[in-house]
Each structure stands twice: as C-alpha cells, then as structure tokens.
Design an enzyme around this catalytic site. Structure first.
Site, PDB file in Angstrom:
ATOM      1  N   ASN A 134       0.878  -1.178   0.000  1.00 32.72           N
ATOM      2  CA  ASN A 134       0.000   0.000   0.000  1.00 32.72           C
ATOM      3  C   ASN A 134       0.912   1.224   0.000  1.00 32.72           C
ATOM      4  OD1 ASN A 134      -1.807   2.053   0.422  1.00 32.72           O
ATOM      5  ND2 ASN A 134      -2.164   1.562   2.595  1.00 32.72           N
ATOM      6  N   TRP A 135       1.052   1.820  -1.176  1.00 30.37           N
ATOM      7  CA  TRP A 135       1.974   2.964  -1.287  1.00 30.37           C
ATOM      8  C   TRP A 135       1.450   4.211  -0.586  1.00 30.37           C
ATOM      9  CZ3 TRP A 135       4.153   3.296  -7.013  1.00 30.37           C
ATOM     10  CH2 TRP A 135       4.917   2.150  -7.262  1.00 30.37           C
ATOM     11  N   LYS A 136       0.192   4.194  -0.204  1.00 30.18           N
ATOM     12  CA  LYS A 136      -0.458   5.398   0.363  1.00 30.18           C
ATOM     13  C   LYS A 136      -0.261   6.567  -0.612  1.00 30.18           C
ATOM     14  CE  LYS A 136       0.594   3.628   4.938  1.00 30.18           C
ATOM     15  NZ  LYS A 136       0.083   3.676   6.282  1.00 30.18           N
ATOM     16  N   HIS A 169      -9.545   1.034   4.567  1.00 26.89           N
ATOM     17  CA  HIS A 169      -8.289   1.268   5.283  1.00 26.89           C
ATOM     18  C   HIS A 169      -8.549   2.205   6.459  1.00 26.89           C
ATOM     19  CE1 HIS A 169      -4.213   2.530   6.238  1.00 26.89           C
ATOM     20  NE2 HIS A 169      -3.806   1.443   5.599  1.00 26.89           N
ATOM     21  N   GLU A 185      -6.958   4.582   7.666  1.00 23.75           N
ATOM     22  CA  GLU A 185      -6.725   6.018   7.423  1.00 23.75           C
ATOM     23  C   GLU A 185      -7.955   6.659   6.778  1.00 23.75           C
ATOM     24  OE1 GLU A 185      -2.971   5.625   5.370  1.00 23.75           O
ATOM     25  OE2 GLU A 185      -2.039   5.014   7.254  1.00 23.75           O
ATOM     26  N   GLU A 201      -5.663  -5.235  10.328  1.00 26.91           N
ATOM     27  CA  GLU A 201      -4.687  -4.168  10.529  1.00 26.91           C
ATOM     28  C   GLU A 201      -5.014  -3.418  11.821  1.00 26.91           C
ATOM     29  OE1 GLU A 201      -2.587  -2.988   6.636  1.00 26.91           O
ATOM     30  OE2 GLU A 201      -4.269  -1.629   6.945  1.00 26.91           O
ATOM     31  N   GLY A 238       2.041   2.152  10.731  1.00 27.43           N
ATOM     32  CA  GLY A 238       2.963   3.276  10.610  1.00 27.43           C
ATOM     33  C   GLY A 238       3.632   3.675  11.913  1.00 27.43           C
ATOM     34  N   SER A 266       3.160  -2.247  10.363  1.00 29.56           N
ATOM     35  CA  SER A 266       4.602  -2.220  10.636  1.00 29.56           C
ATOM     36  C   SER A 266       5.308  -3.541  10.315  1.00 29.56           C
ATOM     37  CB  SER A 266       4.873  -1.795  12.085  1.00 29.56           C
ATOM     38  OG  SER A 266       4.408  -0.470  12.302  1.00 29.56           O
ATOM     39  N   GLY A 310       2.667  -1.196   4.261  1.00 30.81           N
ATOM     40  CA  GLY A 310       2.657   0.229   3.970  1.00 30.81           C
ATOM     41  C   GLY A 310       4.064   0.746   3.723  1.00 30.81           C
ATOM     42  N   GLY A 311       4.662   1.352   4.724  1.00 35.58           N
ATOM     43  CA  GLY A 311       5.965   2.008   4.587  1.00 35.58           C
ATOM     44  C   GLY A 311       7.025   1.149   3.906  1.00 35.58           C
TER      45      GLY A 311
HETATM   46  C1  PEP Z   1      -0.877   0.137   5.806  1.00 35.36           C
HETATM   47  O1  PEP Z   1      -0.842   1.297   5.410  1.00 35.36           O
HETATM   48  O2  PEP Z   1      -1.809  -0.601   5.457  1.00 35.36           O
HETATM   49  C2  PEP Z   1       0.185  -0.330   6.693  1.00 35.36           C
HETATM   50  C3  PEP Z   1       0.113  -1.544   7.164  1.00 35.36           C
HETATM   51  O3  PEP Z   1       1.197   0.552   6.933  1.00 35.36           O
HETATM   52  P1  PEP Z   1       2.614   0.203   7.634  1.00 35.36           P
HETATM   53  O4  PEP Z   1       3.109  -1.076   7.049  1.00 35.36           O
HETATM   54  O5  PEP Z   1       3.479   1.371   7.306  1.00 35.36           O
HETATM   55  O6  PEP Z   1       2.339   0.059   9.106  1.00 35.36           O
END
Ligand code: PEP
Length: 251
Positions: free
Chosen positions: A9-11, A95, A97, A167, A173, A212, A233-234
């Site tokens: 997930n590049w956000k 998601h 966010e 999640e 994050g 994470s 994500g990151g």
């Molecule tokens: C996400 O955005 O779905 C996510 C899991 O982010 P991260 O891996 O950065 O925690």
C-alpha cells in the site's frame, strides 16, 4: 493450502521517476520468487504507469479506494469500472486512514466492497481495532462488527473472491507491529467466526496481517497458521524491504 499474498500500500507516495526505479527493481527481484502472489496498490495517477511496467510481470496492481457508484455526478471520485479499465486486480477498501480521516463508516465500506466485486475487482477489506478499543477488551467485537457490515450486504459467499486484512490501527505506521501471537489470535477468531457460517469459504479466505511489517519481522508473522501474507505500507516503498518480505512469505 492457501497461497500467501503480499500487497504493498503505497499510500500517497511516489512520483513517475521514483515509481519507475521501484517497479523495475520489483519486476527483476520477484522473477525468481515462488509460492507467493505479490501486488502493489498505487495512487490513482500512477495506475497507467503500473500497468505499463507490470503487465508482463508476475506482480498484480491495484488501487487504494473506489467510489461506491459506477458513474455519475460524483466530482473527484474514481469508480470500480475505471479501475478495471486500468487492469487493476485489487482495490483496498476500509483502510483505517480512510475510516478515520475521511469518516468512512462500515456501511460505506460495505458498499465499496460490493461495488469493487461488481466491477470484477478483488477487494482487500481492512479491519482492525484502535489501541483504546484493544485496551478496553473490544478487539473481537470491533473486527466482527466491521466484517458483519460486509456480510450483511454481500453475503458470506462474497468472501470467495475477496481478501481480508487485519490491521490493528495502533500498529499502522508506528513501528509497533502486533506480535505474531497477537495477530494469530485475531486471525483465528476471524476464521473461526466464518467457519461457523461456511467452512469452505473460511478455509480458503486469505487473511493478511498489516501494521509495521518489515523484512525483520515478516517471517515470524507469516509462519503463523492463519496469517496468509501481509498488507505492507511504509516498507513497500523500499525495493529491498518489499522483496525480502515477499521472499519471507514464499519460503
Ligand atoms: C498500511 O498502510 O496498510 C500499513 C500496514 O502501513 P505500515 O506497514 O506502514 O504500518
């Protein structure tokens, strides 16, 4: 045996130049990875670029959101059929966010899930509790409620062509991933709840963990029996990290 899936997930990150470097590295690096499906969910403007670079690779692509409507006077929205036009296989719905920052509730998320499937896309349905909810002992109630909204609208059979991503909001994050045991407990709870309704659907459903995940903790998470891969994500913005996570899922 469920195939593992690792989806990035590049956000709201990327540029044409950065994406090219990252996608080229993933295409090369994933040529030899076995027993795992990989995907990247990119911002809308980069779907065309993803399609051009990935169309002959073993990496799928998708988006991070869609409208619950197919077309019409919805300025700024992007529909499922439009994503399908760009060759998307997946779309993330619900998601945290978007639930938090855009005020998306479970009813709207369920409508988006339905719209995604109607367009021939595989929704990656995100569910998870906040830290306050976990500390109040409400984790199971929260995830069951988020899932229930989708089941009420689309029915249990809809999960045969969907992915669920657990999640925990407190892990996204933050660098504080759920422990493999914490994640497995919730994944098993989700699968057991579905087993009571339809054992076959529950058995084949891919349930990803997100929050994470990085190269250093992926293998311990993916070895758990009900964790079928990750939503990343990151770490999906770094080719070496993402490739190592995919390799951990495939081993
Ligand atoms: C996400 O955005 O779905 C996510 C899991 O982010 P991260 O891996 O950065 O925690």
């Amino acid at each position: 045996m469920r195939q593992k899936l690792v989806a990035g997930n590049w956000k709201m990150h990327g540029s044409l130049v950065q994406n090219k470097v990252l996608l080229d590295a993933l295409v090369t690096g994933l040529k030899t990875v076995r027993n795992v499906s990989c995907a990247v969910c990119v911002p809308y403007p980069y779907l065309f670029q993803a399609r051009i670079i990935l169309h002959e690779s073993n990496i799928a692509w998708g988006a991070q959101n869609l409208s619950p409507f197919d077309y019409g006077a919805y300025t700024g929205e992007v529909s499922g059929p439009m994503l399908k036009d760009f060759g998307c296989r997946y779309v993330i719905v619900g998601h945290s966010e978007r639930r938090t920052l855009q005020g998306e509730d479970s009813r709207l998320v369920a409508q988006k899930f339905k719209a995604a499937q109607a367009a021939g896309l595989i929704p990656i349905l995100c569910i998870g509790e906040t830290l306050a909810e976990r500390e109040a002992g409400a984790t199971e109630k929260v995830v069951a409620g988020q899932l229930e909204a989708v089941l009420e609208l689309s029915g249990i059979a809809a999960l045969t062509s969907a992915v669920v991503a657990y999640e925990p909001v407190w892990a996204i994050g933050t660098g504080n991933n759920a422990t493999p045991e914490q994640a497995q407990t919730v994944h098993a709870f989700i699968r057991q709840g579905l087993t009571a309704r339809n054992p076959e659907v529950a058995r084949q459903l891919q349930i990803l963990y997100g929050g994470s995940v990085k190269a250093g903790n992926a293998a311990q998470l993916f070895v758990m029996p009900d964790i079928d891969g990750g939503l990343i994500g990151g770490a999906s913005l770094n080719a070496d990290e993402f490739l190592a996570i995919c390799a951990a899922a495939g081993s």
